[in-house]
Scaffold this motif. Structure first.
Motif, PDB file in Angstrom:
ATOM      1  N   VAL A 210      19.450  -0.568  -6.064  1.00 42.25           N
ATOM      2  CA  VAL A 210      19.899  -1.946  -6.304  1.00 42.25           C
ATOM      3  C   VAL A 210      21.258  -1.931  -6.997  1.00 42.25           C
ATOM      4  N   ASP A 211      21.380  -1.113  -8.031  1.00 42.82           N
ATOM      5  CA  ASP A 211      22.634  -1.033  -8.779  1.00 42.82           C
ATOM      6  C   ASP A 211      23.777  -0.494  -7.910  1.00 42.82           C
ATOM      7  N   ALA A 212      23.418   0.313  -6.915  1.00 41.72           N
ATOM      8  CA  ALA A 212      24.438   0.858  -6.013  1.00 41.72           C
ATOM      9  C   ALA A 212      24.865  -0.135  -4.947  1.00 41.72           C
ATOM     10  N   GLY A 213      24.074  -1.215  -4.757  1.00 42.62           N
ATOM     11  CA  GLY A 213      24.468  -2.244  -3.808  1.00 42.62           C
ATOM     12  C   GLY A 213      23.545  -2.463  -2.636  1.00 42.62           C
ATOM     13  N   ILE A 214      22.397  -1.783  -2.618  1.00 42.22           N
ATOM     14  CA  ILE A 214      21.437  -1.979  -1.529  1.00 42.22           C
ATOM     15  C   ILE A 214      20.662  -3.273  -1.762  1.00 42.22           C
ATOM     16  N   THR A 215      20.510  -4.067  -0.702  1.00 40.87           N
ATOM     17  CA  THR A 215      19.727  -5.303  -0.824  1.00 40.87           C
ATOM     18  C   THR A 215      18.550  -5.355   0.145  1.00 40.87           C
ATOM     19  N   SER A 216      18.476  -4.411   1.079  1.00 39.13           N
ATOM     20  CA  SER A 216      17.332  -4.356   1.982  1.00 39.13           C
ATOM     21  C   SER A 216      16.758  -2.948   1.959  1.00 39.13           C
ATOM     22  N   PHE A 217      15.472  -2.856   1.644  1.00 39.61           N
ATOM     23  CA  PHE A 217      14.791  -1.564   1.498  1.00 39.61           C
ATOM     24  C   PHE A 217      13.846  -1.369   2.685  1.00 39.61           C
ATOM     25  N   LYS A 218      14.149  -0.381   3.484  1.00 37.31           N
ATOM     26  CA  LYS A 218      13.484  -0.222   4.776  1.00 37.31           C
ATOM     27  C   LYS A 218      12.447   0.891   4.765  1.00 37.31           C
ATOM     28  N   ILE A 219      11.268   0.556   5.246  1.00 40.12           N
ATOM     29  CA  ILE A 219      10.203   1.538   5.446  1.00 40.12           C
ATOM     30  C   ILE A 219      10.231   1.964   6.905  1.00 40.12           C
ATOM     31  N   GLU A 220      10.254   3.262   7.149  1.00 43.96           N
ATOM     32  CA  GLU A 220      10.219   3.786   8.517  1.00 43.96           C
ATOM     33  C   GLU A 220       8.793   3.754   9.035  1.00 43.96           C
ATOM     34  N   GLY A 221       8.607   3.621  10.376  1.00 47.70           N
ATOM     35  CA  GLY A 221       7.260   3.775  10.895  1.00 47.70           C
ATOM     36  C   GLY A 221       6.818   2.819  11.977  1.00 47.70           C
ATOM     37  N   ARG A 222       7.655   2.573  12.997  1.00 41.67           N
ATOM     38  CA  ARG A 222       7.232   1.656  14.055  1.00 41.67           C
ATOM     39  C   ARG A 222       6.175   2.255  14.979  1.00 41.67           C
ATOM     40  N   LEU A 223       5.850   3.527  14.784  1.00 39.64           N
ATOM     41  CA  LEU A 223       4.759   4.117  15.555  1.00 39.64           C
ATOM     42  C   LEU A 223       3.514   4.343  14.690  1.00 39.64           C
ATOM     43  N   LYS A 224       3.600   3.968  13.423  1.00 40.53           N
ATOM     44  CA  LYS A 224       2.493   4.191  12.501  1.00 40.53           C
ATOM     45  C   LYS A 224       1.435   3.094  12.634  1.00 40.53           C
ATOM     46  N   ASP A 225       0.208   3.419  12.157  1.00 43.62           N
ATOM     47  CA  ASP A 225      -0.900   2.470  12.301  1.00 43.62           C
ATOM     48  C   ASP A 225      -0.895   1.440  11.174  1.00 43.62           C
ATOM     49  N   ILE A 226      -1.846   0.522  11.252  1.00 40.20           N
ATOM     50  CA  ILE A 226      -1.868  -0.618  10.340  1.00 40.20           C
ATOM     51  C   ILE A 226      -2.179  -0.202   8.904  1.00 40.20           C
ATOM     52  N   VAL A 227      -2.925   0.875   8.707  1.00 33.99           N
ATOM     53  CA  VAL A 227      -3.229   1.332   7.348  1.00 33.99           C
ATOM     54  C   VAL A 227      -1.954   1.812   6.665  1.00 33.99           C
ATOM     55  N   TYR A 228      -1.148   2.573   7.374  1.00 37.48           N
ATOM     56  CA  TYR A 228       0.143   3.025   6.839  1.00 37.48           C
ATOM     57  C   TYR A 228       1.009   1.832   6.461  1.00 37.48           C
ATOM     58  N   VAL A 229       1.090   0.854   7.349  1.00 37.79           N
ATOM     59  CA  VAL A 229       1.936  -0.317   7.114  1.00 37.79           C
ATOM     60  C   VAL A 229       1.460  -1.098   5.892  1.00 37.79           C
ATOM     61  N   LYS A 230       0.173  -1.406   5.829  1.00 32.47           N
ATOM     62  CA  LYS A 230      -0.357  -2.199   4.710  1.00 32.47           C
ATOM     63  C   LYS A 230      -0.195  -1.451   3.388  1.00 32.47           C
ATOM     64  N   ASN A 231      -0.485  -0.178   3.399  1.00 38.61           N
ATOM     65  CA  ASN A 231      -0.437   0.613   2.174  1.00 38.61           C
ATOM     66  C   ASN A 231       0.990   0.743   1.634  1.00 38.61           C
ATOM     67  N   THR A 232       1.920   1.117   2.492  1.00 36.39           N
ATOM     68  CA  THR A 232       3.300   1.312   2.029  1.00 36.39           C
ATOM     69  C   THR A 232       3.953  -0.009   1.630  1.00 36.39           C
ATOM     70  N   VAL A 233       3.707  -1.053   2.404  1.00 34.62           N
ATOM     71  CA  VAL A 233       4.291  -2.354   2.067  1.00 34.62           C
ATOM     72  C   VAL A 233       3.767  -2.837   0.715  1.00 34.62           C
ATOM     73  N   ALA A 234       2.463  -2.753   0.519  1.00 33.07           N
ATOM     74  CA  ALA A 234       1.876  -3.205  -0.738  1.00 33.07           C
ATOM     75  C   ALA A 234       2.424  -2.412  -1.920  1.00 33.07           C
ATOM     76  N   TYR A 235       2.595  -1.113  -1.730  1.00 33.31           N
ATOM     77  CA  TYR A 235       3.104  -0.259  -2.809  1.00 33.31           C
ATOM     78  C   TYR A 235       4.532  -0.637  -3.171  1.00 33.31           C
ATOM     79  N   TYR A 236       5.391  -0.754  -2.164  1.00 28.84           N
ATOM     80  CA  TYR A 236       6.796  -1.075  -2.429  1.00 28.84           C
ATOM     81  C   TYR A 236       6.971  -2.521  -2.899  1.00 28.84           C
ATOM     82  N   ARG A 237       6.080  -3.400  -2.486  1.00 33.67           N
ATOM     83  CA  ARG A 237       6.139  -4.777  -2.986  1.00 33.67           C
ATOM     84  C   ARG A 237       5.980  -4.792  -4.513  1.00 33.67           C
ATOM     85  N   GLN A 238       5.034  -4.015  -5.002  1.00 33.40           N
ATOM     86  CA  GLN A 238       4.813  -3.951  -6.438  1.00 33.40           C
ATOM     87  C   GLN A 238       6.016  -3.378  -7.159  1.00 33.40           C
TER      88      GLN A 238
END
Length: 610
Positions: free
Chosen positions: A233-261
């Motif tokens: 954030v301090d360096a200037g990033i405003t969008s934080f991207k998680i990789e994984g368009r081939l990953k399943d729904i558990v990966y998506v829910k888990n990583t999103v929830a973690y980074y949201r916190q």
């Protein structure tokens, strides 16, 4: 230049399909990126225009965005279809398109935001300034950049900067890898990468002496920058991207929830704000070690130093459980305090050849574990759990919902009552209800009835955080009338949110900004006439067409910052070693192919020739 840039933090999640996309938004993503039906860099993760439209409606209710990937290079015969597809996804409600092919900028485009894919090799401020000048609203930075390099880019540009923070790493600079096409005709720039970087190779010298045999020499650990988001954030990033368009729904829910916190913690202590609305009501505790990972690294965020490689296996190893303390004929015991369950999957590296072996757990009896296979198990082995059946089931079946706070105001009127609602984004609606008015005998009870019924939100996207009764005399209202009125009010509010959602309107105007390089080779991935016209407009000469069209022999098929010499402790620059072990020239060999390695120690870039 970046002093005028307004910070708004966005958590950007992958979605292979509509279900994953909706789950990502429900778990707290501010935006999702999905593939269109064609022309996406993950050809196996395409979506119909109809599904994209449904995802846009769902996301926009929360003021979350949907970006569509159309980021392959295009051949001439595909240009018309690609242009039509861009118009279709725009009409479906997409907020932006992620592209690689510059020929797209010569098309008749709708006023949709343009995002420069990481495939455009966004590694220098000069290149990024150019992309800003020609009309891009955002660039996805090269994964290899250090924190200081990101800061320099931010200081010299005003464009939105997006950075990968989690997931699998491409060993090559994105867009600069032709290895898959060279070895098997499947181009990563065409969405068909066969991942030869995850295969086994021998490292040999010019005399064919084997230095390392049968290792996954191009395979990296996965990225995890969850502890360094504030620095980004301090360096200037405003969008934080998680990789994984081939990953399943558990990966998506888990990583999103973690980074949201993690991002919410930052928002509490900065002047930045969230890029969407609502809050997620989780019923599981996110844990990054529980979903697919090859081990984690921070890559080059703090420059070169830590081990980033996964030489022994490209497979997920998961969480460390402990060491095997005892072996029986059909069971074993692990020295661990973690609970192991029937149906878990475990893995370990064999002492014989360092291969990763795995087995499922059939039965657990106290400390004794009965696996599906005892092959290669022996005392002293480190055991990992790469599938936690309890965690997977909990996350997969979790009914996480995302709620938007709303206040409901109750007022009496001449012919009945009025309900007003104001949500957290100041969206306002009003409902006038006519009904019979009869002053309640028990005012307190009537007050409590109205208050309690209006507090309910049922299965809506809203959480009624407050009810304000602005009336001196409370009259009796049947519960059915109250409930129907509340439901109608919240439905009006949801529709109003969609009606008032504003997409950024970005008309595209051609200009003649100067491209940083003047003579362009196959490394610029130019595959069609419109791309040629684009670069000519911007003062560059196209000397070679894309590798996929020219198939140049004995050429660079990969550029990478990963250095095998450094990884094995033989780097003269960082390890201070100058030994004769490696010889003068190194090669990668598999059963059919031999590829030359070229080390540029000054720039710390390694090239592979084929």
């Amino acid at each position: 230049m970046a002093d005028t840039f307004i910070k708004q933090l966005e958590l950007l999640a992958p979605a292979k399909d509509l279900v994953c996309g909706m789950a990502a938004i429900s778990c707290g993503a501010d935006a999702v990126y999905v593939g269109a039906a064609k022309f996406g860099a993950r050809s196996a993760a395409g979506n119909t225009v109809n599904d994209i439209e449904k995802l846009c409606v769902f996301s926009h209710t929360y003021k979350a965005k949907v970006y569509v990937t159309i980021n392959t290079i295009l051949f001439d015969g595909e240009l018309d279809e690609a242009e039509q597809l861009i118009h279709q996804v725009y009409e479906a409600g997409a907020d932006g398109i992620i592209i690689q092919d510059m020929g797209i900028l010569e098309m008749n485009l709708p006023p949709i935001s343009l995002i420069a894919s990481t495939q455009t090799d966004n590694s220098s401020w000069q290149k990024i300034r150019f992309l800003e000048d020609v009309g891009f609203q955002r660039v996805i930075l090269a994964r290899e950049l250090t924190l200081n390099q990101i800061k320099e880019i931010r200081s010299k540009t005003n464009i939105q900067l997006e950075s990968f923070v989690h997931g699998s790493l491409c060993v090559s600079y994105s867009g600069q890898c032709y290895l898959s096409h060279a070895l098997g005709g499947r181009s990563g720039n065409r969405g068909e990468c066969a991942q030869p970087c995850r295969m086994k190779y021998d490292l040999v010298n010019e005399e064919d002496t084997i230095i390392l045999k049968g290792k996954h020499l191009l395979s990296l650990k996965d990225l995890n920058l969850s502890e360094y988001l504030k620095e980004l954030v301090d360096a200037g990033i405003t969008s934080f991207k998680i990789e994984g368009r081939l990953k399943d729904i558990v990966y998506v829910k888990n990583t999103v929830a973690y980074y949201r916190q993690k991002i919410d913690e930052i928002l509490l202590n900065t002047d930045t704000h969230k890029a969407s609305s609502g809050h997620s009501e989780l019923h599981f505790i996110p844990n990054l070690i529980k979903t697919f990972n090859r081990g984690y690294s921070t890559y080059f965020l703090h420059d070169r130093g830590e081990d980033i490689t996964s030489f022994d296996s490209p497979k997920s190893r998961g969480e460390f459980l402990g060491k095997i303390s005892y072996i029986k004929r059909d069971s074993f015991i692990i020295n661990t305090e973690k609970k192991i369950c029937n149906g878990d999957g475990v893995c370990f590296f064999s002492t014989h050849n360092k291969e990763l072996f795995g087995t499922n757990i059939n039965r657990v009896d106290g400390a004794t574990i009965f696996p599906g296979s005892m092959e290669n198990l022996e005392p002293g082995l480190d055991v990992y759990r790469n599938f936690d059946i309890t965690f997977d089931s909990t996350v997969r079946n979790d009914k996480t919902v995302r709620k938007i706070n709303v206040e409901i105001i109750f007022k009496t009127s001449e012919k009945g009552f009025i309900l007003q609602s104001i949500d957290e984004d100041k969206t306002y609606v009003q409902l006038i209800v006519e009904c019979e008015k009869q002053i309640a005998v028990n005012q307190d009870k009537a007050y409590q009835t109205i208050h309690s019924q209006l507090l309910k939100s049922g299965g809506t996207i809203f959480h009624v955080s407050a009810v304000n009764l602005q009336s001196e005399d409370i009259f009796f209202i049947p519960i059915s009338i109250l409930n129907n009125a509340r439901r109608e009010l919240l439905e009006l509010l949801e529709n109003k949110r969609l009606q008032t959602y504003i997409r950024t309107n970005t008309p595209h105007i051609l200009n003649e900004a100067s491209f940083p390089d003047k003579n362009l080779s196959y490394l610029n991935n130019i595959a069609n006439q419109k791309a040629i016209e684009f670069y000519k407009r911007h003062g560059a000469n196209v000397l070679e067409m894309a590798y996929e069209l020219s198939g140049i022999n004995n050429s660079v098929v990969m550029r990478m910052k990963h250095c095998i010499k450094f990884a094995i402790g033989e780097c003269p620059k960082f390890n201070g070693k100058k030994t004769d072990v490696l010889g003068k020239q190194l090669f990668l060999k598999d059963g059919k192919n031999k590829m030359k390695l070229e080390f540029d120690c000054k720039s710390c870039v390694v090239k592979i020739y084929y």
